[in-house]
Write a protein that holds these residues in place. Structure first.
Motif, PDB file in Angstrom:
ATOM      1  N   ASN A  57      -6.984  13.975   3.641  1.00  0.00           N
ATOM      2  CA  ASN A  57      -7.921  13.347   2.498  1.00  0.00           C
ATOM      3  C   ASN A  57      -9.317  13.029   3.091  1.00  0.00           C
ATOM      4  O   ASN A  57      -9.469  12.660   4.163  1.00  0.00           O
ATOM      5  N   LEU A  94     -10.021   8.212  -0.020  1.00  0.00           N
ATOM      6  CA  LEU A  94     -10.090   6.646  -0.150  1.00  0.00           C
ATOM      7  C   LEU A  94     -11.729   6.479  -0.267  1.00  0.00           C
ATOM      8  O   LEU A  94     -12.175   7.045   0.675  1.00  0.00           O
ATOM      9  N   ASN A 142       1.489   9.311  -3.388  1.00  0.00           N
ATOM     10  CA  ASN A 142       0.594  10.405  -3.152  1.00  0.00           C
ATOM     11  C   ASN A 142       0.471  11.196  -4.428  1.00  0.00           C
ATOM     12  O   ASN A 142       1.158  11.487  -5.366  1.00  0.00           O
ATOM     13  N   MET A 167      -5.960   9.376   7.778  1.00  0.00           N
ATOM     14  CA  MET A 167      -6.168   9.978   6.336  1.00  0.00           C
ATOM     15  C   MET A 167      -5.556  11.492   6.161  1.00  0.00           C
ATOM     16  O   MET A 167      -5.661  11.798   4.965  1.00  0.00           O
ATOM     17  N   GLN A 187      -7.152   4.271  10.964  1.00  0.00           N
ATOM     18  CA  GLN A 187      -6.940   4.936   9.708  1.00  0.00           C
ATOM     19  C   GLN A 187      -6.719   6.335   9.637  1.00  0.00           C
ATOM     20  O   GLN A 187      -7.328   7.342  10.151  1.00  0.00           O
ATOM     21  N   ILE A 212       0.758  -1.154   0.059  1.00  0.00           N
ATOM     22  CA  ILE A 212       0.129   0.200  -0.080  1.00  0.00           C
ATOM     23  C   ILE A 212       0.962   1.198   0.142  1.00  0.00           C
ATOM     24  O   ILE A 212       0.252   2.370  -0.576  1.00  0.00           O
ATOM     25  N   LEU A 224      -3.692   1.803   8.738  1.00  0.00           N
ATOM     26  CA  LEU A 224      -2.977   2.135   7.559  1.00  0.00           C
ATOM     27  C   LEU A 224      -2.981   3.756   7.475  1.00  0.00           C
ATOM     28  O   LEU A 224      -3.812   4.240   8.276  1.00  0.00           O
ATOM     29  N   THR A 225      -2.037   4.268   6.835  1.00  0.00           N
ATOM     30  CA  THR A 225      -1.972   5.756   6.545  1.00  0.00           C
ATOM     31  C   THR A 225      -2.123   6.042   4.813  1.00  0.00           C
ATOM     32  O   THR A 225      -1.328   5.240   4.181  1.00  0.00           O
ATOM     33  N   TRP A 226      -2.961   6.814   4.519  1.00  0.00           N
ATOM     34  CA  TRP A 226      -3.326   6.901   3.302  1.00  0.00           C
ATOM     35  C   TRP A 226      -2.880   8.270   2.637  1.00  0.00           C
ATOM     36  O   TRP A 226      -3.184   9.186   3.440  1.00  0.00           O
ATOM     37  N   ASN A 227      -2.360   8.069   1.409  1.00  0.00           N
ATOM     38  CA  ASN A 227      -1.973   9.579   0.974  1.00  0.00           C
ATOM     39  C   ASN A 227      -2.942  10.121   0.095  1.00  0.00           C
ATOM     40  O   ASN A 227      -2.773  11.663  -0.025  1.00  0.00           O
ATOM     41  N   ASP A 228      -4.192   9.605  -0.225  1.00  0.00           N
ATOM     42  CA  ASP A 228      -5.161  10.062  -0.966  1.00  0.00           C
ATOM     43  C   ASP A 228      -6.481   9.883  -0.433  1.00  0.00           C
ATOM     44  O   ASP A 228      -6.611   8.992   0.582  1.00  0.00           O
TER      45      ASP A 228
END
Length: 175
Positions: free
Chosen positions: A140, A120, A93, A137, A135, A88, A114-118
């Motif tokens: 985002n 989701l 990004n 975010m 999570q 992932i 998880l860490t998300w760049n965009d």
């Protein structure tokens, strides 16, 4: 859609939208995929190996080929189609949106910390949707759509918008 062969993708730059699809074959992305502003769609009922960066300003969609395929997002999460934290992290990004799951999925979607760049979107139909880890975010958005009971077992942190909705208008939502 019924293919059983493996798909191996080296480092490439794409000028158009791309769909990688197999039924039971393993999809291995072995190098950076530069999509520009194009969308990338990956569907399989097997494991997905992301060994190179996925870059784009379009939409990334990853889902099972059949509706019953289970998904695991994050190291140790249960799912036939699973992505580790490292895989992932290869989703760079810049994507307009990342969509995980399928609007007609009956298989479970399990999500670890998880860490998300965009932004989701997590989606199932009647398949369980389980947020098993925090999570993160950033700024985002997080959108969750399902007709099943939603299990939020950890914190959801963002300065963006959180949207939780039913997949079909006939499904009731209780909080």
């Amino acid at each position: 859609t019924t293919g059983t062969g493996n798909i191996n993708v080296g480092a490439l730059t794409w000028n158009d939208a791309l769909t990688l699809r197999t039924a039971s074959g393993v999809i291995s992305i072995n190098g950076t995929q530069t999509m520009g502003a194009n969308n990338l769609t990956i569907t399989t009922d097997s494991d997905l190996n992301i060994g190179g960066a996925l870059t784009s300003s379009g939409t990334l969609t990853i889902s099972g080929q059949s509706t019953a395929t289970t998904m695991g997002l994050g190291t140790g999460q249960a799912g036939t189609l699973s992505l580790t934290n490292a895989e992932i992290a290869n989703i760079t990004n810049g994507w307009a949106n990342i969509r995980m799951g399928n609007t007609s999925a009956t298989g479970a979607l399990n999500v670890g910390a998880l860490t998300w760049n965009d932004s989701l979107t997590l989606r199932t139909s009647t398949g369980a949707l389980n947020i098993n880890g925090a999570q993160t975010m950033g700024a985002n958005n997080l959108t969750i759509t399902t007709n099943a009971d939603l299990l939020i077992g950890a914190t959801l942190t963002s300065t963006g918008t959180l949207s939780i909705a039913n997949q079909t208008s006939a499904t009731t939502v209780g909080v």
